[in-house]
Design a protein around this motif. Structure first.
Motif, PDB file in Angstrom:
ATOM      1  N   LYS A 274       0.836  -1.197   0.000  1.00 13.60           N
ATOM      2  CA  LYS A 274       0.000   0.000   0.000  1.00 13.60           C
ATOM      3  C   LYS A 274       0.874   1.251   0.000  1.00 13.60           C
ATOM      4  CE  LYS A 274      -3.811  -1.612   2.786  1.00 13.60           C
ATOM      5  NZ  LYS A 274      -3.998  -1.612   4.223  1.00 13.60           N
ATOM      6  N   TRP A 275       0.422   2.269  -0.691  1.00 11.79           N
ATOM      7  CA  TRP A 275       1.101   3.556  -0.704  1.00 11.79           C
ATOM      8  C   TRP A 275       1.348   4.069   0.710  1.00 11.79           C
ATOM      9  CZ3 TRP A 275       3.560   7.094  -3.637  1.00 11.79           C
ATOM     10  CH2 TRP A 275       3.651   8.391  -3.136  1.00 11.79           C
ATOM     11  N   GLU A 276       0.341   3.947   1.567  1.00 15.68           N
ATOM     12  CA  GLU A 276       0.461   4.492   2.926  1.00 15.68           C
ATOM     13  C   GLU A 276       1.664   3.885   3.661  1.00 15.68           C
ATOM     14  OE1 GLU A 276      -2.275   3.340   1.578  1.00 15.68           O
ATOM     15  OE2 GLU A 276      -3.755   4.970   1.671  1.00 15.68           O
ATOM     16  N   ASP A 277       1.894   2.595   3.432  1.00 16.14           N
ATOM     17  CA  ASP A 277       2.999   1.930   4.137  1.00 16.14           C
ATOM     18  C   ASP A 277       4.357   2.423   3.632  1.00 16.14           C
ATOM     19  OD1 ASP A 277       1.233   0.515   5.671  1.00 16.14           O
ATOM     20  OD2 ASP A 277       1.155  -1.181   4.278  1.00 16.14           O
ATOM     21  N   LEU A 278       4.429   2.642   2.321  1.00 24.14           N
ATOM     22  CA  LEU A 278       5.666   3.182   1.755  1.00 24.14           C
ATOM     23  C   LEU A 278       5.856   4.622   2.225  1.00 24.14           C
ATOM     24  CD1 LEU A 278       8.071   3.148  -0.257  1.00 24.14           C
ATOM     25  CD2 LEU A 278       6.473   3.832  -2.036  1.00 24.14           C
ATOM     26  N   PHE A 279       4.781   5.368   2.154  1.00 24.08           N
ATOM     27  CA  PHE A 279       4.854   6.803   2.422  1.00 24.08           C
ATOM     28  C   PHE A 279       5.359   7.084   3.838  1.00 24.08           C
ATOM     29  CE2 PHE A 279       2.868  11.125   2.740  1.00 24.08           C
ATOM     30  CZ  PHE A 279       3.510  11.671   1.654  1.00 24.08           C
ATOM     31  N   LYS A 280       4.864   6.323   4.810  1.00 27.41           N
ATOM     32  CA  LYS A 280       5.314   6.596   6.179  1.00 27.41           C
ATOM     33  C   LYS A 280       6.763   6.159   6.399  1.00 27.41           C
ATOM     34  CE  LYS A 280       3.374   2.517   8.476  1.00 27.41           C
ATOM     35  NZ  LYS A 280       2.091   1.855   8.613  1.00 27.41           N
ATOM     36  N   ASP A 281       7.258   5.276   5.527  1.00 21.67           N
ATOM     37  CA  ASP A 281       8.663   4.839   5.634  1.00 21.67           C
ATOM     38  C   ASP A 281       9.648   5.915   5.185  1.00 21.67           C
ATOM     39  OD1 ASP A 281       8.199   2.473   6.832  1.00 21.67           O
ATOM     40  OD2 ASP A 281       8.646   1.204   5.092  1.00 21.67           O
ATOM     41  N   ILE A 282       9.155   6.925   4.490  1.00 25.52           N
ATOM     42  CA  ILE A 282      10.072   8.017   4.112  1.00 25.52           C
ATOM     43  C   ILE A 282      10.625   8.650   5.394  1.00 25.52           C
ATOM     44  CG2 ILE A 282      10.298  10.243   2.938  1.00 25.52           C
ATOM     45  CD1 ILE A 282       7.972   9.353   1.099  1.00 25.52           C
ATOM     46  N   GLU A 283       9.744   8.913   6.353  1.00 28.41           N
ATOM     47  CA  GLU A 283      10.208   9.515   7.618  1.00 28.41           C
ATOM     48  C   GLU A 283      10.936   8.499   8.496  1.00 28.41           C
ATOM     49  OE1 GLU A 283      10.473  12.571   8.875  1.00 28.41           O
ATOM     50  OE2 GLU A 283       9.670  13.435   7.040  1.00 28.41           O
ATOM     51  N   ARG A 284      10.502   7.231   8.444  1.00 26.73           N
ATOM     52  CA  ARG A 284      11.069   6.220   9.340  1.00 26.73           C
ATOM     53  C   ARG A 284      12.433   5.731   8.856  1.00 26.73           C
ATOM     54  NH1 ARG A 284      11.211   0.562  10.072  1.00 26.73           N
ATOM     55  NH2 ARG A 284      10.337   0.235   7.988  1.00 26.73           N
ATOM     56  N   VAL A 285      12.582   5.572   7.530  1.00 25.64           N
ATOM     57  CA  VAL A 285      13.769   4.907   6.976  1.00 25.64           C
ATOM     58  C   VAL A 285      14.742   5.892   6.321  1.00 25.64           C
ATOM     59  CG1 VAL A 285      14.557   3.188   5.287  1.00 25.64           C
ATOM     60  CG2 VAL A 285      12.435   2.799   6.576  1.00 25.64           C
ATOM     61  N   ILE A 286      14.201   6.793   5.506  1.00 26.75           N
ATOM     62  CA  ILE A 286      15.073   7.649   4.681  1.00 26.75           C
ATOM     63  C   ILE A 286      15.561   8.878   5.462  1.00 26.75           C
ATOM     64  CG2 ILE A 286      15.234   8.993   2.545  1.00 26.75           C
ATOM     65  CD1 ILE A 286      14.911   5.956   2.157  1.00 26.75           C
ATOM     66  N   MET A 287      14.628   9.651   5.989  1.00 30.20           N
ATOM     67  CA  MET A 287      14.991  10.950   6.565  1.00 30.20           C
ATOM     68  C   MET A 287      16.039  10.874   7.680  1.00 30.20           C
ATOM     69  SD  MET A 287      13.953  13.462   4.879  1.00 30.20           S
ATOM     70  CE  MET A 287      12.936  13.661   3.405  1.00 30.20           C
ATOM     71  N   PRO A 288      16.013   9.850   8.542  1.00 31.81           N
ATOM     72  CA  PRO A 288      17.072   9.797   9.571  1.00 31.81           C
ATOM     73  C   PRO A 288      18.479   9.698   8.990  1.00 31.81           C
ATOM     74  CG  PRO A 288      15.273   8.269  10.092  1.00 31.81           C
ATOM     75  CD  PRO A 288      15.033   8.756   8.692  1.00 31.81           C
TER      76      PRO A 288
END
Lengths: 480, 480
Positions: free
Chosen positions: B52-66
């Motif tokens: 789902k898009w929502e699952d990917l989308f929230k991973d931007i803050e969880r996985v990428i941004m840090p």
């Protein structure tokens, strides 16, 4: 444009490109403009003051679109696919906004680390041997194009060959004395980029003849190596192709690989187009022999729905590359030291220094489609190519000139080349479909590739009806 | 993701990146993650079914941004700028959707033609000599990076030198016999990519010493050429830099140029960073002497608000490049014949074969900002650098180590290198601002560059207060 305006304009652009892609079949696939059309439509210098968005926006249809060859058009059957997908476009927006350059780990850790993991994901999808995965000496890296990957591999191979030779010939004074003796090989069907890599990397590239299936075989390579060695040359590199551009032929890497290993020659595999198909278990056999390769490359930006540029390259031992490319300056040592052992500094893995955050595209596409949908897309394209092949075969005036293995069909009217050239000219001028030519040795033929995501069975039938109609016209003209 | 979902998700992404850029100062400029952080946060293989898009989308803050080093953060003062602008992001969305590859004119005429006109627009903005404009032998092309441009120029120069030598020495049998004698030059302050171009292009690169202003002068070059010629070498290429990475020094192209012309040596000018400033009349004098160059390159993707990658390169005579790179296949001859005289086939102008529709970014940026706003942006950055310089000078503990001409300030604490290394380590660990090191000969210093669009006078004062505070801490520790 401030943030508030970007929220409006960006959304407008999203709507525009969705409209464009949804209704692309209403446009002419190949433009009718003449060379030099564009400069007549816009001023000859940049504006002093910023213009209104509306004025720019309407110029997309007025200035750009009349000159676009629509690669996403269901009747575009030229070249190979250049992937376009909605998930990849979303990822590129994020990549552009972050705007980091990933030349070192410290310059943006996520940029390097996501690439490492995504290349491992892809490697596993293709069942690449363990040695190509990260963690040991090997690993993957995103290059700009398959041609760039071939050049990078050649330069690494060149570095290794010079180093190896000097180890066994301690009397040699200068690297260049070795380098001038180097020789590399590819098949006579290889992409022009292989020849160009030799030209740019200053290694003589020998084009070897292929068998009746347009495949480079072991005996031919062995013979060439023996001959070159006897003349004092140093064979150092083979660029084997899986899925050539001219006819989608596959070199016999199961035969070439062991010879390369025995002779200490670097085998690079260029599977630019066909490589995406290896995610389907039923096509994976075509990659058997990859365990003998020192490097392997394919383009997710062709057939895996990841927008250009994203060429996936793996190396069995990245140290040859790093040694060939490594030049460092003070500003690159900043951030964290001693991290080289755990995370790669990708600037040593490529020709350029700076690099975009391209792994985001892979991440978005692999997660939002999932493996099954990507496999289905490959299978659909191949089935459509088979359908087209069937239509060609049923028409006694035509012949298939190379086995149809993937999404490419090379066909021609039986007999001499000239009427086929006329046919293609007519097809392009007619403009309902778009195709390009190919040559297999002296035989001129027409390439029909399933390219766009939207292409379906009706498009195949339609394309064939256009071709058959125009062929009839040519045959009738010739009779008169 | 179908068109309907893309309309939603694309707009969501537009909103997300606008939020990201508007509130970026709330994030830590340099991440605290350790190498290898990312693979622990995501699965080790691609999902079988689409997520789902929502699952990917929230991973931007969880996985990428840090793990992101925020190049657009107002307190990011490392490296040189990597441009990010809203108009360029909009253009990239369009470029991604069209998805054409511009290797020939026919592969998408608009892609080639807009590039020709945009490069002319840019050339006029920089008041480049007429010979660099399209229409005659010269013209511009978008490369991926300044390093790529240097390598392309070197390969063209190499080709020309071998050709010229063989014309005057008809007895020479093999190109390689000439090639091994070639020698090229750059200053000891040149970017690592110059050295790397020599390494990859297999031409010996000699680093020449610079004067007290870190500038390569004519007499030093002439001396080196004389010495090399006396030894039987063939000088073929000079890479002159306008605005070096280490300290933004300017080689004296008014002196180097006539020597290169007299000696038949190809002068390439790398103005990767500083080049954008030449759109301001008051800085154009720094480009005087460009009329002697065979090629010139700068990066709109650094300081002209065009997102990476967009490196603008001009050639006075493109035929040397085309001859060095030209390898052709049947499928490239399709479409329109005989167009080479009116429109370039850009695949002969670059290392790779395929290319994106990158000129759209230039078009959007030049039209939506207009020249005046782009000039203001340059002037603002330089004024901020001067402001920072003033703060350094006022503090008796510090010194400026290179003249501040553009947006870069190289400074250090007076005395030995070691405390300066400690200071930079402390700055990076502290994390309120981000800088990197440099070296001018044996002198270690800290680079402070005005990078982000948002950076203002308050950010400069803040950055200086952090530096002064941490310097005090180091001085106190040393006293104890």
């Amino acid at each position: 444009m401030d943030g508030a305006e970007f929220r409006r304009r960006g959304k407008e652009m999203i709507g525009y490109v969705a409209d464009y892609l949804e209704n692309i079949q209403e446009r002419r696939v190949f433009p009718t403009v003449e060379p030099g059309y564009l400069h007549q439509l816009i001023p000859d210098h940049a504006p002093q003051e910023g213009e209104k968005w509306e004025d720019l926006f309407k110029d997309i249809e007025r200035v750009i679109m009349p000159g676009v060859t629509h690669w996403n058009h269901p009747q575009f059957h030229a070249y190979f696919p250049s992937a376009t997908s909605y998930p990849a476009i979303c990822a590129d927006i994020l990549s552009d906004a972050i705007g980091c350059l990933g030349f070192t780990w410290a310059s943006s850790p996520a940029c390097t680390e996501l690439e490492v993991v995504m290349m491992d994901w892809l490697a596993k999808l293709l069942s690449l041997p363990e040695q190509f995965l990260s963690g040991g000496k090997g690993g993957g890296v995103i290059q700009g194009s398959a041609g760039e990957a071939t050049l990078v591999a050649l330069l690494a191979a060149r570095h290794k060959a010079v180093h190896d030779y000097r180890q066994t010939h301690p009397g040699v004074k200068d690297d260049e004395d070795v380098a001038v003796k180097l020789v590399a090989y590819c098949s006579d069907n290889a992409h022009v980029s292989a020849e160009r890599a030799g030209l740019l990397g200053h290694v003589k590239i020998v084009k070897l003849p292929t068998d009746d299936n347009n495949s480079l075989r072991g005996d031919i390579l062995q013979e060439a190596i023996n001959k070159d060695k006897a003349m004092g040359h140093i064979p150092c590199f083979v660029c084997a192709t899986l899925g050539t551009t001219n006819c989608c032929a596959f070199d016999n890497i199961k035969e070439l690989g062991p010879i390369c290993e025995k002779e200490g020659v670097w085998m690079h595999i260029d599977a630019a187009y066909a490589g995406s198909a290896f995610i389907c278990p039923e096509y994976r056999y075509l990659l058997d022999g990859v365990e003998h390769a020192m490097s392997f490359d394919f383009n997710p930006h062709k057939w895996l729905l990841v927008n250009f540029d994203c060429s996936a390259m793996w190396l069995k031992d990245s140290s040859y590359l790093i040694d060939a490319f490594n030049v460092d300056a003070e500003f690159l040592k900043t951030g964290r030291n001693g991290i080289k052992k755990t995370m790669p500094d990708f600037r040593h893995w490529q020709l350029s220094f700076s690099r975009r955050f391209r792994s985001l595209k892979l991440w978005f596409v692999l997660r939002l489609y999932g493996v099954r949908a990507l496999q289905e897309n490959i299978r659909k394209h191949i089935a459509l190519a088979r359908e087209f092949e069937g239509l060609v075969v049923k028409d006694g005036r035509f012949e298939i000139v190379a086995e149809v293995i993937m999404g490419l069909v090379c066909f021609r009217m039986k007999g001499p080349n000239e009427p086929n050239k006329k046919l293609l000219e007519l097809i392009i001028k007619d403009g309902r479909i778009h195709l390009v030519a190919s040559k297999i040795r002296a035989t001129y033929c027409i390439r029909f590739c399933v390219v766009a995501n939207q292409t379906d069975s009706n498009d195949i039938k339609y394309a064939w009806s256009v071709i058959a109609e125009l062929a009839t016209r040519i045959i009738n003209e010739n009779r008169q």
